[in-house]
Write a protein that holds these residues in place. Sequence first.
Motif, PDB file in Angstrom:
ATOM      1  N   GLU A 194      98.674 -46.778  45.538  1.00  0.00           N
ATOM      2  CA  GLU A 194      98.536 -46.162  46.731  1.00  0.00           C
ATOM      3  C   GLU A 194      96.938 -46.077  47.135  1.00  0.00           C
ATOM      4  OE1 GLU A 194     100.424 -42.300  49.029  1.00  0.00           O
ATOM      5  OE2 GLU A 194     100.375 -42.456  46.846  1.00  0.00           O
ATOM      6  N   HIS A 195      96.965 -46.492  48.375  1.00  0.00           N
ATOM      7  CA  HIS A 195      95.521 -46.898  48.964  1.00  0.00           C
ATOM      8  C   HIS A 195      95.295 -45.838  50.274  1.00  0.00           C
ATOM      9  CE1 HIS A 195      92.241 -48.499  51.357  1.00  0.00           C
ATOM     10  NE2 HIS A 195      91.874 -49.157  50.318  1.00  0.00           N
ATOM     11  N   TYR A 196      94.104 -45.027  50.419  1.00  0.00           N
ATOM     12  CA  TYR A 196      93.780 -44.554  51.425  1.00  0.00           C
ATOM     13  C   TYR A 196      92.278 -44.892  51.781  1.00  0.00           C
ATOM     14  CZ  TYR A 196      97.351 -41.135  50.939  1.00  0.00           C
ATOM     15  OH  TYR A 196      98.808 -40.970  51.113  1.00  0.00           O
ATOM     16  N   GLU A 197      91.980 -44.774  53.066  1.00  0.00           N
ATOM     17  CA  GLU A 197      90.610 -45.226  53.396  1.00  0.00           C
ATOM     18  C   GLU A 197      89.523 -44.310  52.616  1.00  0.00           C
ATOM     19  OE1 GLU A 197      89.699 -47.135  57.551  1.00  0.00           O
ATOM     20  OE2 GLU A 197      91.119 -45.279  57.947  1.00  0.00           O
ATOM     21  N   ALA A 198      89.980 -42.936  52.761  1.00  0.00           N
ATOM     22  CA  ALA A 198      88.978 -42.070  51.916  1.00  0.00           C
ATOM     23  C   ALA A 198      89.942 -41.038  51.176  1.00  0.00           C
ATOM     24  CB  ALA A 198      88.186 -41.157  53.078  1.00  0.00           C
ATOM     25  N   VAL A 199      89.415 -40.740  50.256  1.00  0.00           N
ATOM     26  CA  VAL A 199      89.877 -39.420  49.039  1.00  0.00           C
ATOM     27  C   VAL A 199      88.894 -38.583  49.052  1.00  0.00           C
ATOM     28  CG1 VAL A 199      90.846 -39.044  46.955  1.00  0.00           C
ATOM     29  CG2 VAL A 199      91.517 -40.958  48.235  1.00  0.00           C
ATOM     30  N   VAL A 200      89.028 -37.279  49.267  1.00  0.00           N
ATOM     31  CA  VAL A 200      88.001 -36.170  49.192  1.00  0.00           C
ATOM     32  C   VAL A 200      88.557 -35.384  48.126  1.00  0.00           C
ATOM     33  CG1 VAL A 200      86.914 -34.297  50.288  1.00  0.00           C
ATOM     34  CG2 VAL A 200      87.257 -36.282  51.602  1.00  0.00           C
ATOM     35  N   VAL A 201      87.952 -35.193  47.157  1.00  0.00           N
ATOM     36  CA  VAL A 201      88.262 -34.207  46.010  1.00  0.00           C
ATOM     37  C   VAL A 201      87.473 -32.802  46.041  1.00  0.00           C
ATOM     38  CG1 VAL A 201      88.364 -34.316  43.481  1.00  0.00           C
ATOM     39  CG2 VAL A 201      88.422 -36.369  44.541  1.00  0.00           C
ATOM     40  N   GLY A 202      88.444 -31.982  46.337  1.00  0.00           N
ATOM     41  CA  GLY A 202      88.032 -30.823  46.654  1.00  0.00           C
ATOM     42  C   GLY A 202      88.125 -30.230  47.967  1.00  0.00           C
ATOM     43  N   GLY A 208      88.885 -40.697  62.964  1.00  0.00           N
ATOM     44  CA  GLY A 208      90.032 -41.449  62.879  1.00  0.00           C
ATOM     45  C   GLY A 208      90.238 -42.185  61.497  1.00  0.00           C
ATOM     46  N   VAL A 209      89.468 -41.692  60.401  1.00  0.00           N
ATOM     47  CA  VAL A 209      89.480 -42.177  59.090  1.00  0.00           C
ATOM     48  C   VAL A 209      90.671 -41.706  58.406  1.00  0.00           C
ATOM     49  CG1 VAL A 209      88.372 -42.574  56.959  1.00  0.00           C
ATOM     50  CG2 VAL A 209      87.015 -42.724  59.084  1.00  0.00           C
ATOM     51  N   GLU A 210      91.619 -42.517  57.874  1.00  0.00           N
ATOM     52  CA  GLU A 210      92.768 -41.889  57.009  1.00  0.00           C
ATOM     53  C   GLU A 210      92.410 -41.476  55.912  1.00  0.00           C
ATOM     54  OE1 GLU A 210      96.779 -44.234  55.338  1.00  0.00           O
ATOM     55  OE2 GLU A 210      94.880 -45.053  54.720  1.00  0.00           O
ATOM     56  N   THR A 211      92.395 -40.152  55.771  1.00  0.00           N
ATOM     57  CA  THR A 211      91.700 -39.167  54.643  1.00  0.00           C
ATOM     58  C   THR A 211      92.821 -38.282  53.853  1.00  0.00           C
ATOM     59  OG1 THR A 211      89.838 -38.953  55.845  1.00  0.00           O
ATOM     60  CG2 THR A 211      90.104 -37.444  54.323  1.00  0.00           C
ATOM     61  N   LEU A 212      92.919 -38.573  52.667  1.00  0.00           N
ATOM     62  CA  LEU A 212      93.721 -37.792  51.457  1.00  0.00           C
ATOM     63  C   LEU A 212      92.623 -36.840  50.807  1.00  0.00           C
ATOM     64  CD1 LEU A 212      96.302 -37.019  50.223  1.00  0.00           C
ATOM     65  CD2 LEU A 212      95.709 -38.889  48.389  1.00  0.00           C
ATOM     66  N   ARG A 222      87.188 -54.028  36.988  1.00  0.00           N
ATOM     67  CA  ARG A 222      86.177 -54.685  36.629  1.00  0.00           C
ATOM     68  C   ARG A 222      84.838 -53.980  36.737  1.00  0.00           C
ATOM     69  NH1 ARG A 222      87.808 -59.950  39.838  1.00  0.00           N
ATOM     70  NH2 ARG A 222      88.239 -58.428  41.395  1.00  0.00           N
ATOM     71  N   GLY A 223      84.855 -52.463  36.088  1.00  0.00           N
ATOM     72  CA  GLY A 223      83.494 -51.943  36.215  1.00  0.00           C
ATOM     73  C   GLY A 223      83.217 -51.096  37.496  1.00  0.00           C
ATOM     74  N   GLU A 224      83.726 -51.130  38.629  1.00  0.00           N
ATOM     75  CA  GLU A 224      83.364 -50.842  39.763  1.00  0.00           C
ATOM     76  C   GLU A 224      84.383 -49.835  40.094  1.00  0.00           C
ATOM     77  OE1 GLU A 224      82.808 -52.253  44.662  1.00  0.00           O
ATOM     78  OE2 GLU A 224      83.282 -53.528  42.986  1.00  0.00           O
ATOM     79  N   ILE A 225      83.699 -48.796  40.727  1.00  0.00           N
ATOM     80  CA  ILE A 225      84.608 -47.534  41.197  1.00  0.00           C
ATOM     81  C   ILE A 225      85.484 -47.847  42.424  1.00  0.00           C
ATOM     82  CG2 ILE A 225      84.619 -45.181  42.014  1.00  0.00           C
ATOM     83  CD1 ILE A 225      81.735 -44.887  40.452  1.00  0.00           C
ATOM     84  N   VAL A 226      86.654 -47.588  42.396  1.00  0.00           N
ATOM     85  CA  VAL A 226      87.608 -47.923  43.372  1.00  0.00           C
ATOM     86  C   VAL A 226      88.581 -47.006  43.925  1.00  0.00           C
ATOM     87  CG1 VAL A 226      87.221 -50.628  42.933  1.00  0.00           C
ATOM     88  CG2 VAL A 226      89.212 -49.292  42.072  1.00  0.00           C
ATOM     89  N   GLY A 227      88.411 -45.682  43.165  1.00  0.00           N
ATOM     90  CA  GLY A 227      89.562 -44.745  43.498  1.00  0.00           C
ATOM     91  C   GLY A 227      89.362 -43.688  42.420  1.00  0.00           C
ATOM     92  N   GLU A 230      98.267 -35.374  37.390  1.00  0.00           N
ATOM     93  CA  GLU A 230      99.794 -35.204  38.236  1.00  0.00           C
ATOM     94  C   GLU A 230     100.512 -36.352  39.005  1.00  0.00           C
ATOM     95  OE1 GLU A 230      97.752 -31.444  37.281  1.00  0.00           O
ATOM     96  OE2 GLU A 230      97.347 -33.068  38.779  1.00  0.00           O
ATOM     97  N   LEU A 231      99.584 -37.282  39.469  1.00  0.00           N
ATOM     98  CA  LEU A 231     100.050 -38.350  40.553  1.00  0.00           C
ATOM     99  C   LEU A 231      99.586 -39.786  39.482  1.00  0.00           C
ATOM    100  CD1 LEU A 231      98.536 -36.913  43.739  1.00  0.00           C
ATOM    101  CD2 LEU A 231     100.828 -36.870  42.890  1.00  0.00           C
ATOM    102  N   ASP A 232     100.071 -40.948  40.231  1.00  0.00           N
ATOM    103  CA  ASP A 232      99.624 -42.069  39.905  1.00  0.00           C
ATOM    104  C   ASP A 232      98.259 -42.552  40.618  1.00  0.00           C
ATOM    105  OD1 ASP A 232     102.173 -42.868  38.590  1.00  0.00           O
ATOM    106  OD2 ASP A 232     102.746 -43.800  40.593  1.00  0.00           O
ATOM    107  N   PRO A 233      97.329 -43.432  40.140  1.00  0.00           N
ATOM    108  CA  PRO A 233      95.923 -43.510  40.378  1.00  0.00           C
ATOM    109  C   PRO A 233      95.939 -44.067  41.894  1.00  0.00           C
ATOM    110  CG  PRO A 233      96.429 -44.610  38.250  1.00  0.00           C
ATOM    111  CD  PRO A 233      97.682 -44.229  38.931  1.00  0.00           C
ATOM    112  N   ILE A 234      94.882 -43.459  42.519  1.00  0.00           N
ATOM    113  CA  ILE A 234      94.882 -43.755  44.171  1.00  0.00           C
ATOM    114  C   ILE A 234      93.749 -44.488  44.296  1.00  0.00           C
ATOM    115  CG2 ILE A 234      94.578 -42.685  46.233  1.00  0.00           C
ATOM    116  CD1 ILE A 234      95.998 -40.103  45.088  1.00  0.00           C
ATOM    117  N   GLU A 235      93.749 -45.647  45.070  1.00  0.00           N
ATOM    118  CA  GLU A 235      92.704 -46.410  45.471  1.00  0.00           C
ATOM    119  C   GLU A 235      92.148 -45.782  47.017  1.00  0.00           C
ATOM    120  OE1 GLU A 235      92.720 -50.601  45.289  1.00  0.00           O
ATOM    121  OE2 GLU A 235      94.653 -50.483  44.039  1.00  0.00           O
TER     122      GLU A 235
END
Length: 553
Positions: free
Chosen positions: A5-13, A29-33, A146-151, A156-161
């Motif tokens: 699953e992909h979002y433009e932005a994920v904010v943790v906290g 207008g950024v899709e944000t989880l 491949r070593g780069e942070i992507v998500g 509790e959930l599947d990985p999120i990009e």
Amino acid sequence: MTEHEHYEAVVVGCGPGGAAAAATLANNGVETLVLERGTDAGAKNVSGGLVYAEESAPYTIDDLFPDFREEATERPATENYIHNVAGDRVESFDISALHHHDTAWADAVLRRRMDAWLGERVHEMTRETGGGLLTDVRVTGLLRDRGEIVGVETAELDPIEADLVVAADGVNSELARDAGLMDWEEPEEWFQGVKAVVDMPPEVIDERFDIDEDEGVAHLFSGDLFDGVRGGGFLYTNEDSLSIGTVFHLDSIADERAEPHELLDNLLTHPLLAQWLGDEYEEREYAAKLVPDSKKAAHPSPHKDRLVLVGDAAGQMQAQGPIIKGMNHAVTAGALAAEAFATARSRGTPHEAGELYEGKLHREGVMDKLRPTSYRTVGRLGELGPVASLIDTVADSPVGRFAVSALGEDVLERLFASPRLMAMMPDTRTPYVTIPTIIAEELGEPVTDVNRVQPPALDDRIGDLTYDVGDPHIELIDNDFDASGTAVTACPVSAADFGGGCYRDEYVQTDGHEAHVVSLDTQPCVECGTCAVVADTHWEHPDGGKGVEYREG
């Protein structure tokens, strides 16, 4: 790489920094989880706490949330004092000029109420862009390709990009550590804060502090009432309670083998507080947290790949003498990070958001507030062992005491209220213990009030907290007392002569030899992270919704 699953932005906290980032992203207008570990925003958060709105800041929290002060704060801090204490002698200074410098307003807050309100607003705003706020979700680490942070990965959930990951997961940020941007190696980079929220009706607060219902007072305390530990105490008036606590350099707590709950009790039972606390004392909540010392810990380049750090996760906590500001810097950083991503996205280069964010932190003056040039050039010099010892010896000599008396109350008060002087103050015993004690001894008056407060015992304080106990989240790697014994006294829910709490020392027989070891029980943990710094542990947050839940914060 597996599709996620992909979002433009994920904010943790969803504390102030995360809320500011999410709101600014949504406004662009950024899709944000937004992912929050607590049962709701604020359930895991603790602050002293005053939230400031600086006149020089590019963003303040009421810019982003216009009803914030009316809906989410307690009382404004309209008066500010510092009390120099030596035994029962006290000399008090009005330092309102220091706190009102570059300040549009400053309000007392309780984090459960404040963050819960912010969380509701954030959910409304991010839902409109296709995202939202999910609670009870613990982000365990970074997702890489491949070593780069992507998500992110969660328990509790599947990985999120995501094209942008905002780590606003607090002082114990697992994302910052996973990225190799922050660590827990040096006790001198941290403060430990311990706080009691004390019940008091609004009309009693008004009478005892001589204020109106729309006014509030901030009191700070330093001197000899904390057994030589470097730091001080605070008292803030809330709407119907008081926040009373202590903030100390963690290395000093460790070196002195001080017990945080006893240091708090030293403040609560001092005669000076009798006038405000009265004869009946009821604690609503006992809490603790680590605080980064931005002068040493604020990351000058808080980003890597798609990841940006904001607030405590980036060490952005300004603690310089009586200047204690963190939430406002988290708000500014969160908004600037979001602004940087929106700009980078509009250019078709979202991967450049981190570099743009770093540049904004420096151009907007945030980094100079967190890491003052005057401290780097003067304050650090005063912390060198021989220099610090010499300054302290001179200050406590007849010549030093004569100088204090000769300066007098008015001049000393102006010095204490000087932002420039406070910014270059070294982190030694001299400004926290020696000079305040001398001021009180030479210029102070005895306090004759009788303090009848009897603070709760540590086991009662622990028992009054709310826990949803999950699996153990801390592993004690080396249980030898020499390696991990400092946690027995430094942990705010442990003590040397206390049979409960997280850490206990004991002697065991092994192959005919007696060994001094440490045992661990994570059930009463308040998740402050102290033991991760002073003991040999593997420390993680509990899973979503588990562990301690603060009602006040």
